[in-house]
Motif scaffolding. Structure first.
Motif, short mmCIF file in Angstrom:
data_model
loop_
_atom_site.label_atom_id
_atom_site.label_comp_id
_atom_site.label_asym_id
_atom_site.label_seq_id
_atom_site.Cartn_x
_atom_site.Cartn_y
_atom_site.Cartn_z
N LYS A 31 13.56 16.70 32.69
CA LYS A 31 12.50 16.24 33.54
C LYS A 31 11.19 15.99 32.60
CE LYS A 31 14.36 18.77 37.55
NZ LYS A 31 13.98 19.34 38.48
N ILE A 83 9.81 12.07 36.43
CA ILE A 83 11.25 11.35 36.04
C ILE A 83 12.13 12.46 35.90
CG2 ILE A 83 12.65 9.86 34.59
CD1 ILE A 83 10.23 8.40 34.01
N ASP A 84 13.18 12.42 36.46
CA ASP A 84 14.33 13.59 36.29
C ASP A 84 15.55 12.62 35.52
OD1 ASP A 84 16.18 15.39 36.09
OD2 ASP A 84 16.78 15.38 38.40
N THR A 117 18.94 11.91 34.17
CA THR A 117 20.50 12.54 34.20
C THR A 117 21.45 12.24 33.48
OG1 THR A 117 20.91 10.67 35.95
CG2 THR A 117 19.87 12.81 37.00
N GLU A 124 19.58 6.95 32.59
CA GLU A 124 19.51 6.87 34.07
C GLU A 124 18.84 8.31 34.66
OE1 GLU A 124 23.65 6.90 35.24
OE2 GLU A 124 24.33 5.31 33.99
N GLY A 125 18.39 7.96 35.69
CA GLY A 125 17.71 9.26 36.48
C GLY A 125 17.01 8.63 37.81
N THR A 126 16.06 9.53 38.05
CA THR A 126 15.45 9.47 39.50
C THR A 126 13.76 9.41 39.14
OG1 THR A 126 17.21 10.46 40.80
CG2 THR A 126 15.12 10.34 41.83
N GLY A 157 11.54 11.84 42.50
CA GLY A 157 12.39 12.42 43.31
C GLY A 157 13.34 11.63 44.52
N ALA A 158 13.00 10.28 44.27
CA ALA A 158 13.32 9.43 45.44
C ALA A 158 14.03 8.10 44.82
CB ALA A 158 12.32 9.01 46.22
N MET A 159 13.77 7.48 43.93
CA MET A 159 14.13 6.11 43.57
C MET A 159 14.96 6.20 42.17
SD MET A 159 11.68 2.67 43.18
CE MET A 159 11.31 2.55 41.63
N PRO A 160 16.28 5.69 42.39
CA PRO A 160 17.18 5.88 41.45
C PRO A 160 16.69 4.84 40.29
CG PRO A 160 18.24 5.18 43.26
CD PRO A 160 16.84 5.74 43.58
#
Length: 68
Positions: free
Chosen positions: A2, A12-13, A15, A27-29, A32-35
């Motif tokens: 993160k 940003i998370d 993944t 790749e991530g989010t 918390g909402a938008m991939p």
């Protein structure tokens, strides 16, 4: 993994990080909402080395042994 803003909000998370035909795909989010999917190309990776200094390398190394 993160990444956070200076006020400790999650930005940003990440993944997954994997190879891609054009470079490296991250790749991530976001927030918390938008991939999201981002591609880091070889020229962008090379240009990022200008941010690397001995002090930064030392900071990254010592972070491995610090508590969160």
């Amino acid at each position: 993994m993160k990444l956070y803003t200076p006020d400790n909000a999650e930005l940003i998370d990440v993944t997954a990080i994997k190879p891609h035909v054009e470079g490296i795909q991250i790749e991530g989010t976001i927030m918390g909402a938008m991939p999201m999917k981002a591609i880091m190309r070889p020229r962008d990776l090379r240009s990022g080395f200008r941010f690397v200094s001995p002090g930064l390398i030392w900071s990254v190394f010592t972070m491995l042994f610090r508590k969160s």
